[in-house]
Scaffold this motif. Structure first.
Motif, PDB file in Angstrom:
ATOM      1  N   ILE A  19       7.381  12.001  -4.476  1.00  0.00           N
ATOM      2  CA  ILE A  19       6.042  12.252  -5.016  1.00  0.00           C
ATOM      3  C   ILE A  19       5.166  12.626  -3.821  1.00  0.00           C
ATOM      4  O   ILE A  19       5.089  11.871  -2.844  1.00  0.00           O
ATOM      5  CB  ILE A  19       5.462  10.987  -5.717  1.00  0.00           C
ATOM      6  CG1 ILE A  19       6.367  10.513  -6.858  1.00  0.00           C
ATOM      7  CG2 ILE A  19       4.037  11.256  -6.202  1.00  0.00           C
ATOM      8  CD1 ILE A  19       6.483  11.450  -8.047  1.00  0.00           C
TER       9      ILE A  19
ATOM     10  N   GLY B  59       0.772  -1.234   0.000  1.00  0.00           N
ATOM     11  CA  GLY B  59       0.000   0.000   0.000  1.00  0.00           C
ATOM     12  C   GLY B  59       0.808   1.292   0.000  1.00  0.00           C
ATOM     13  O   GLY B  59       0.269   2.361   0.251  1.00  0.00           O
ATOM     14  N   VAL B  60       2.095   1.200  -0.312  1.00  0.00           N
ATOM     15  CA  VAL B  60       2.915   2.421  -0.299  1.00  0.00           C
ATOM     16  C   VAL B  60       2.853   3.174  -1.634  1.00  0.00           C
ATOM     17  O   VAL B  60       3.372   4.277  -1.756  1.00  0.00           O
ATOM     18  CB  VAL B  60       4.399   2.124   0.053  1.00  0.00           C
ATOM     19  CG1 VAL B  60       4.519   1.594   1.471  1.00  0.00           C
ATOM     20  CG2 VAL B  60       5.015   1.155  -0.948  1.00  0.00           C
TER      21      VAL B  60
HETATM   22  N1  LIG Z   1       1.119  10.019  -4.013  1.00  0.00           N
HETATM   23  C1  LIG Z   1      -0.117   9.614  -3.710  1.00  0.00           C
HETATM   24  N2  LIG Z   1      -1.072  10.521  -3.357  1.00  0.00           N
HETATM   25  C2  LIG Z   1      -2.335  10.125  -3.034  1.00  0.00           C
HETATM   26  N3  LIG Z   1      -2.726   8.851  -3.016  1.00  0.00           N
HETATM   27  C3  LIG Z   1      -1.827   7.905  -3.355  1.00  0.00           C
HETATM   28  C4  LIG Z   1      -0.482   8.229  -3.716  1.00  0.00           C
HETATM   29  N4  LIG Z   1       0.171   7.079  -4.007  1.00  0.00           N
HETATM   30  C5  LIG Z   1      -0.716   6.081  -3.838  1.00  0.00           C
HETATM   31  N5  LIG Z   1      -1.915   6.573  -3.438  1.00  0.00           N
HETATM   32  C6  LIG Z   1      -3.116   5.790  -3.101  1.00  0.00           C
HETATM   33  O1  LIG Z   1      -2.737   4.883  -2.079  1.00  0.00           O
HETATM   34  C7  LIG Z   1      -3.376   3.627  -2.269  1.00  0.00           C
HETATM   35  C8  LIG Z   1      -2.330   2.521  -2.397  1.00  0.00           C
HETATM   36  O2  LIG Z   1      -1.609   2.739  -3.590  1.00  0.00           O
HETATM   37  P1  LIG Z   1      -1.147   1.530  -4.527  1.00  0.00           P
HETATM   38  O3  LIG Z   1      -2.256   0.578  -4.768  1.00  0.00           O
HETATM   39  O4  LIG Z   1      -0.472   2.139  -5.687  1.00  0.00           O
HETATM   40  O5  LIG Z   1      -0.068   0.858  -3.548  1.00  0.00           O
HETATM   41  P2  LIG Z   1       0.706  -0.515  -3.734  1.00  0.00           P
HETATM   42  O6  LIG Z   1       2.018  -0.343  -3.048  1.00  0.00           O
HETATM   43  O7  LIG Z   1       0.715  -0.917  -5.153  1.00  0.00           O
HETATM   44  O8  LIG Z   1      -0.225  -1.503  -2.911  1.00  0.00           O
HETATM   45  P3  LIG Z   1      -0.098  -3.111  -2.851  1.00  0.00           P
HETATM   46  O9  LIG Z   1       1.034  -3.384  -1.932  1.00  0.00           O
HETATM   47  O10 LIG Z   1      -1.425  -3.543  -2.329  1.00  0.00           O
HETATM   48  O11 LIG Z   1       0.175  -3.583  -4.255  1.00  0.00           O
HETATM   49  C9  LIG Z   1      -4.252   3.780  -3.488  1.00  0.00           C
HETATM   50  O12 LIG Z   1      -5.548   4.106  -3.074  1.00  0.00           O
HETATM   51  C10 LIG Z   1      -3.630   4.955  -4.255  1.00  0.00           C
HETATM   52  O13 LIG Z   1      -4.586   5.653  -5.032  1.00  0.00           O
END
Ligand SMILES: Nc1ncnc2c1ncn2[C@@H]1O[C@H](COP(=O)(O)OP(=O)(O)OP(=O)(O)O)[C@@H](O)[C@H]1O
Ligand SMILES: [Mg+2]
Length: 297
Positions: A242, A41-42
């Motif tokens: 970011i 979720g990062v």
């Molecule tokens: N810079 C940001 N600003 C606002 N929201 C963000 C940002 N980056 C990610 N998010 C939000 O945070 C949540 C988690 O992002 P994301 O799914 O890309 O993480 P992930 O690391 O791929 O998660 P996982 O480990 O489950 O694969 C999503 O709802 C996404 O829209």
């Protein structure tokens, strides 16, 4: 810039370097880049989608594999949940034709299973799905093939490095202590001598928040400079920050990556893409091509 003894001018796309030319798998793909984190979720998938789009905007040929077999996000983030890739039969064998959206070629397990069905697969099946995404898809010529990995250090990570020589890995983290602790592990995994995938750098996501009404303020909700400090600690490039922006989340959910829109957020991803392209070029000038990992698991 990192890597002070190198002075490299990068002309994007046509001059993208590669040390993978002799690789037997995916011969048309110049660079394979794994995007990993420790903690979930990062923002790996968000960053990967925007990075892919930002690289494609420069004219580079970009592909993206959603390797999060159990929790694919790419179909939603690219607004192609309901689409299915074509299958092409060549010499009696089935090949997946990646979907193309916003100039990026895409393959995800989400295209092959109904949106609301849970994939209940054992590890070996998930690994074999990833192998098919790599070997049984028609990727053609690509400058960058990005791999959006699941969180942690799993079977899938191992499958990836055993299936193809990975040019380099990018670690995504938030500045938060618990995320950094896991990012350490993610980074260490690629650096293990038997895996030996160069780290292209660290991206600090959700680095700060700036409210619209206070444009000069930065609130460090998850802590300050955690990703930057991690990069310094391991002497790897810091690729950029970011910010936490509502439109990044909304753009992800609506399937139109923020990097496609005008504004400061898009600029942040453009700069990130330039930093990644630069580090790939430096890596390719500096190190031998990565070897595919051969270990018994
Ligand atoms: N810079 C940001 N600003 C606002 N929201 C963000 C940002 N980056 C990610 N998010 C939000 O945070 C949540 C988690 O992002 P994301 O799914 O890309 O993480 P992930 O690391 O791929 O998660 P996982 O480990 O489950 O694969 C999503 O709802 C996404 O829209
Ligand atoms: Mg994800």
């Amino acid at each position: 810039m990192v890597g002070d003894e190198f002075e490299i001018n990068i002309k994007m796309s046509s001059s993208v370097t590669s040390v993978r030319d002799q690789a037997p798998i995916l011969p048309g793909v110049k660079n394979i880049i794994a995007i990993a984190s420790g903690k979930g979720g990062v923002g790996k998938s968000t960053v990967t989608s925007n990075l892919a789009v930002a690289l494609a905007k420069t004219g580079a040929k970009v592909g993206l594999i959603d390797a999060d077999i159990y929790g694919p996000s790419i179909p939603v983030m690219f607004n192609c949940e309901r689409e299915q890739p074509e299958v092409k039969v060549i010499d009696g064998k089935n090949y997946i034709l990646p979907l193309e959206q916003y100039g990026v070629k895409l393959v995800s397990i989400g295209f092959l299973t109904p949106a609301d069905s849970a994939v209940v697969w054992r590890g070996p099946m998930a690994s074999s799905a990833l192998k098919q995404f790599i070997g049984d898809a028609i990727w053609g010529e690509l400058d960058y093939l990005l791999i959006d990995l699941p969180p942690g250090t799993s079977d899938i990570h191992l499958t990836l490095v055993q299936t193809v020589p990975v040019t380099g890995a990018i670690i995504v983290t938030t500045p938060q202590k618990v995320a950094l602790a896991d990012a350490n592990k993610g980074l260490a995994m690629f650096r293990q001598p038997q895996i030996n995938v160069p780290i292209l750098g660290v991206i600090e996501n959700m680095a700060y928040f700036t409210p619209d009404e206070l444009p000069d303020h930065k609130y460090y909700i998850f802590g300050k400079d955690g990703g930057k400090n991690l990069a310094e600690k391991y002497k790897v490039p810091f690729l950029g920050q970011i910010p936490l922006v509502q439109s990044i989340r909304e753009s992800g959910d609506s399937g139109l990556p923020a990097a496609l829109k005008d504004g400061p957020t898009s600029v942040a991803f453009t700069e990130l893409a330039a930093a990644v392209a630069q580090q790939v070029a430096i890596r390719n000038a500096k190190f031998e091509s990565t070897k595919r990992v051969e270990i018994n698991t």
